[in-house]
Design a protein around this motif. Structure first.
Motif, mmCIF file in Angstrom:
data_model
loop_
_atom_site.group_PDB
_atom_site.id
_atom_site.type_symbol
_atom_site.label_atom_id
_atom_site.label_comp_id
_atom_site.label_asym_id
_atom_site.label_seq_id
_atom_site.Cartn_x
_atom_site.Cartn_y
_atom_site.Cartn_z
ATOM 1 N N THR A 167 100.936 -38.032 32.805
ATOM 2 C CA THR A 167 100.125 -38.254 34.005
ATOM 3 C C THR A 167 100.256 -37.072 34.963
ATOM 4 O OG1 THR A 167 101.919 -39.352 35.187
ATOM 5 C CG2 THR A 167 100.520 -40.733 33.788
ATOM 6 N N ARG A 212 92.444 -31.591 30.376
ATOM 7 C CA ARG A 212 92.581 -33.020 30.667
ATOM 8 C C ARG A 212 92.752 -33.831 29.389
ATOM 9 N NH1 ARG A 212 88.600 -33.187 33.543
ATOM 10 N NH2 ARG A 212 87.013 -33.993 32.108
ATOM 11 N N GLU A 235 95.924 -36.188 28.404
ATOM 12 C CA GLU A 235 95.815 -37.605 28.073
ATOM 13 C C GLU A 235 96.314 -37.874 26.660
ATOM 14 O OE1 GLU A 235 91.703 -38.290 28.755
ATOM 15 O OE2 GLU A 235 91.903 -38.440 30.945
#
Length: 296
Positions: free
Chosen positions: A19, A10, A14
């Motif tokens: 996305t 994750r 980011e």
């Protein structure tokens, strides 16, 4: 450890400014599966399916696919993958250093000791005598071999006449090749209508991402993933057995005729279709050369 693994994925996503929706658009993987990976939930589908999704996820966010899968497998065992990978790296460097040292060290050469030679006339005579005896032995052996060869030829051409017809055997590789099961497959979003020579032609249409494992005529399996709005056509002579991972997301046609197939989303379903077109649900996954129990 799986939570730590998901957190690193994750954070990299980011950091790359990508996305979940962008990953879904590039990989055609359902958004809900990508969100499950992002949250550390890896039990939504069979492991093979999950590993394929993690590879695609890692590729899009710029991570090494094979190293990411290796970390996932280590984390699944409850181990710290950073420590395991670091230990492997140290062992490789140590082995490399040992090989380097072996290459640098010079080889020790052994000087041959001088050979003392002298001439002995009696010894020379004995050697000459031994040489003559060896030549005689070779001559006798050659004569004996020739006699045996002549006897064998006489037996074959005179005493062993027969009217038996000799048939050359076909090599086993050719027999296997000629009798191997035919298996044809076609992957495309726009289906064509080819001419099929087999008795069963099964079309699988997928509205969701679906994992499929097919056994044509109980032979070796063919495994693949169908993405949303795609299809695949397979053929066999007598029967087709299959396992579908996301059975609620598919519909089936047999020889261009729709067949009734009941499945549920995110649920694995096993079935077999015989030559008559009858569909039977199985309790266990099909295997090569094995008949499975039917559902009651």
């Amino acid at each position: 450890m799986l939570d730590k693994f998901a957190e690193e994925l994750r954070e990299q996503r980011e950091k790359s400014g990508i996305t979940i929706q962008q990953i879904a658009a590039k990989t055609r993987i359902d958004k809900k599966f990508l969100e499950a990976i992002d949250q550390g939930n890896f039990s939504f589908l069979p492991e093979l399916y999950v590993k394929a999704f993690i590879k695609e996820y890692a590729k899009v966010i710029g991570l090494d696919e094979e190293e990411t899968i290796k970390k996932f497998l280590i984390a699944r065992e409850g181990k710290d993958y950073n420590e395991v990978l670091e230990q492997e790296k140290l062992e490789k460097e140590k082995l490399k250093e040992i090989k380097k040292q072996e290459t640098i060290q010079p080889r020790q050469t052994v000087k041959p000791s001088p050979v003392k030679s002298y001439y002995d006339d009696s010894l020379n005579k004995n050697e000459q005598s031994d040489s003559d005896r060896d030549k005689m032995k070779l001559l006798y052996a050659a004569i004996a071999g020739s006699a045996i060869f002549i006897i064998v030829l006489l037996y074959i051409f005179v005493f062993n006449k027969t009217d038996e017809i000799i048939v050359e055997e076909t090599p086993i590789e050719e027999i296997v090749s000629n009798n191997s099961q035919r298996f044809e497959e076609e992957t495309t979003n726009e289906l064509t209508t080819p001419v099929w020579t087999d008795s069963l032609v099964l079309e699988i249409f997928s509205s969701e991402t679906t994992w499929v494992n097919i056994f044509p005529d109980n032979a070796q399996p063919v495994e693949f993933i169908l993405y949303p709005n795609s299809a695949r056509k397979l053929s066999a002579q007598n029967s087709i057995a299959a396992t579908i991972g996301n059975s609620g997301g598919v519909s089936l046609k047999l020889n261009n005729n729709p067949i009734e197939f009941s499945g549920r989303s995110k649920t694995v379903r096993h079935f077999r279709i015989d030559k008559s077109g009858k569909l039977e649900y199985l309790n266990t996954p099909p295997k090569s050369g094995q008949k499975n129990d039917r559902e009651h």
